[in-house]
Design an enzyme around this catalytic site. Structure first.
Site, mmCIF file in Angstrom:
data_model
loop_
_atom_site.group_PDB
_atom_site.id
_atom_site.type_symbol
_atom_site.label_atom_id
_atom_site.label_comp_id
_atom_site.label_asym_id
_atom_site.label_seq_id
_atom_site.Cartn_x
_atom_site.Cartn_y
_atom_site.Cartn_z
ATOM 1 N N TYR A 64 0.857 -1.189 0.000
ATOM 2 C CA TYR A 64 0.000 0.000 0.000
ATOM 3 C C TYR A 64 0.889 1.234 0.000
ATOM 4 O O TYR A 64 1.902 1.272 0.706
ATOM 5 C CB TYR A 64 -0.898 0.030 1.239
ATOM 6 N N GLU A 66 -0.516 4.850 -0.392
ATOM 7 C CA GLU A 66 -1.306 6.087 -0.596
ATOM 8 C C GLU A 66 -0.449 7.303 -0.292
ATOM 9 O O GLU A 66 0.411 7.274 0.584
ATOM 10 C CB GLU A 66 -2.542 6.069 0.303
ATOM 11 N N ASP A 241 -6.940 15.079 -23.389
ATOM 12 C CA ASP A 241 -6.848 13.637 -23.145
ATOM 13 C C ASP A 241 -6.147 13.047 -24.370
ATOM 14 O O ASP A 241 -6.740 12.927 -25.445
ATOM 15 C CB ASP A 241 -8.265 13.082 -22.994
ATOM 16 N N THR A 270 -3.612 7.347 -21.170
ATOM 17 C CA THR A 270 -3.377 5.982 -20.720
ATOM 18 C C THR A 270 -1.941 5.655 -21.101
ATOM 19 O O THR A 270 -1.317 6.386 -21.879
ATOM 20 C CB THR A 270 -4.318 4.965 -21.405
ATOM 21 N N LYS A 273 -1.880 2.264 -24.786
ATOM 22 C CA LYS A 273 -2.338 2.294 -26.184
ATOM 23 C C LYS A 273 -1.111 2.486 -27.075
ATOM 24 O O LYS A 273 -0.210 1.658 -27.053
ATOM 25 C CB LYS A 273 -3.391 3.386 -26.358
ATOM 26 N N ARG A 279 -1.179 -1.504 -18.681
ATOM 27 C CA ARG A 279 -2.522 -0.919 -18.581
ATOM 28 C C ARG A 279 -2.540 0.079 -17.420
ATOM 29 O O ARG A 279 -2.285 -0.303 -16.275
ATOM 30 C CB ARG A 279 -3.515 -2.055 -18.329
HETATM 31 N N1 DSN Z 1 -11.592 1.936 -24.337
HETATM 32 C C1 DSN Z 1 -10.783 2.945 -24.958
HETATM 33 C C2 DSN Z 1 -10.846 2.868 -26.431
HETATM 34 O O1 DSN Z 1 -11.012 1.776 -26.949
HETATM 35 O O2 DSN Z 1 -10.730 3.867 -27.105
HETATM 36 C C3 DSN Z 1 -11.102 4.287 -24.499
HETATM 37 O O3 DSN Z 1 -11.516 4.272 -23.164
#
Ligand code: DSN
Length: 478
Positions: A64, A66, A241, A270, A273, A279
């Protein structure tokens, strides 16, 4: 490092897991087989490196932590501090950001942290001030009422879901659309492109606290300099974003006006991607928002995931290597080759092409819904996802679009010639699939017909296309 090291690591891990619950070990092995054999065109997915994957499978998961580096609510966080500080340093250096917060568990969490930080920074509220100095127990009923009213009356202007924005950019059923009084901007119906004059007009009328840029299904570059000017003209905080295109920013494919980091007050992303990490999520921001962003946990987030922060540090170190820029450029080259291949064969693409990692096909041109097309392609070994197109008559469940992206196949090493072959396989499936009917004879949005022999043939051709580019070539689980 020997190639055997990767095989040994994963094989040993599975052996240990198998001794406890063999079905989990089997599922992990089966997932590798499935991923190896399918033509993965989901625009938001990728393949993290073995080093990134292995950094997550260890005892950091037990801790943990925090708080933030050096200011924890738990003792014994010295090693977590090491990996969190490393991940943040790599992120700052990679993106040229003043501050990086690497704790968010996902992109949605990163966006919630950003909303919290902007509200906390911008909204004058004695009740909020008390909450921030951790006098939450001293808040009276009247304080809570004021807090809800003050925070809830704020406005957000983001890109609409059907134009390619994300659920968390103010889509009404999402918490962002409930936390904020929201309005959205769309795209020009004739070109499919963002009309910056219309965005400026909407901002002038609506006067948002937050203007959100970024997308999950818009196949073009966005001019963040112009959006920042619009935000400044109405006193809005400009948030971007960049979850989908963070890899293109990291790889310096998007620079100048198209790099959000120098223009936005706060940037979320994120890490899994086009950035090709584990992730998770991340927030980058200007110095004035840093303190509020760092309060993400525990104000918005559950305890940080130290094992994932370790993996973020590894993946960000990889993205700082010179070959990542080459990878990022190849993602775009491949997306453009795929778009050209589809267009040449008669497909209808939203905006007529792409200049990022994704292509949005309007499958109404094939007489199909997105749902029918997605399933027919899947039957043929081609993994995509259905997606709304602007002004979609079929809504967000059935849709009229298929979104495809190239980060994953580019990681495997496929190039532009193979993208043309991929376009041919997709075109064959889409032209040979016919929409079905319901029992009462009305057109179905889900049923379809595709000759199973043809689907099998395409799946074999897809496997042949992948064969020269094995996934995780050094990993042998046999
Ligand atoms: N799930 C993502 C996507 O496929 O674009 C976005 O949250």
């Amino acid at each position: 490092m020997s190639r055997n090291a990767e095989s040994t690591a994963f094989r040993s891990a599975l052996e240990v897991i198998r001794a406890v619950e063999p079905r989990v070990a089997d599922a992990i092995g089966a997932e590798l087989t499935d991923q190896r054999e399918s033509l993965k065109l989901i625009a938001s997915e990728n393949y993290a490196s073995p080093a990134t994957l292995l950094a997550m499978g260890n005892w950091f998961s037990d801790k943990y932590a925090e708080g933030t580096v050096g200011r924890r609510f738990y003792a014994g966080c010295q090693n977590v501090d090491t990996v969190e500080a490393l991940a943040a340093e790599h992120a700052r250096e990679l993106f040229g950001a003043a501050h990086a917060y690497v704790q968010p568990h996902s992109g949605i969490d990163a966006n919630l942290v950003a909303f919290w930080a902007v509200l906390a920074d911008r909204v004058e509220s004695p009740a909020l001030k008390k909450a921030q100095v951790r006098q939450v127990n001293d808040l009276t009923e009247a304080d809570w009422f004021a807090l809800r009213r003050e925070l809830g009356n704020q406005r957000m202007l983001g890109m609409s879901l059907d134009a390619g924005g994300h659920l968390t950019h103010g889509f009404r059923p999402n918490i962002s659309g409930k936390m904020f009084d929201q309005r959205s901007y769309g795209t020009d119906p004739s070109t499919g492109l963002i009309d910056y004059d219309r965005v400026a007009e909407a901002a002038r009328e609506f006067k948002p606290l937050i203007l959100v840029g970024g997308y999950s299904a818009y196949p073009r570059k966005v001019n963040f300099r112009i959006l920042r000017e619009i935000a400044d003209s109405v006193g809005a905080t400009f948030m971007v974003d960049m979850a989908h295109f963070a890899g293109l920013v990291a790889g310096k494919v998007f620079t100048g006006d198209f790099d959000p980091v120098p223009h936005a007050h706060i940037v979320t992303t994120t890490t899994h991607k086009s950035l090709r990490g584990p992730r998770g999520g991340m927030v980058l921001c200007q110095p004035e928002l840093a303190d509020q962003v760092d309060r993400g946990c525990p104000m918005v987030l559950g305890g940080p995931l130290p094992h994932v922060m370790a993996a973020k540090a590894v993946a960000l170190a990889e993205a700082r290597r010179p070959d990542f820029a080459d990878y990022a450029q190849r993602i775009v080259d491949n997306a453009q080759a795929l778009a050209e291949g589809l267009l040449r064969r008669g497909a209808k693409l939203v905006t007529g092409g792409t200049d990022n990692h994704l292509v949005l096909i309007d499958v109404s041109g094939y007489g199909l819904t997105g749902r029918q097309a997605e399933q027919a392609l899947l039957d043929s070994g081609i993994v995509t996802n259905r997606n709304s197109v602007p002004q979609d008559p079929n809504g967000a469940w059935y849709t009229s679009g298929i979104r495809v992206g190239t980060p994953a196949l580019t990681t495997r090493g496929l190039g532009t010639a193979e993208m043309d072959q991929t376009a041919e396989l997709m075109h064959t499936v889409l032209t040979q699939t016919t929409a079905g009917a319901n029992a009462d004879g009305t057109p179905s949005k889900a049923k379809y017909t595709l000759d199973p022999a043809l689907a099998d043939k395409i799946a074999r051709q897809a496997t042949d296309l992948l064969a020269p580019h094995p996934l995780y070539p050094a990993v042998d689980l046999t």
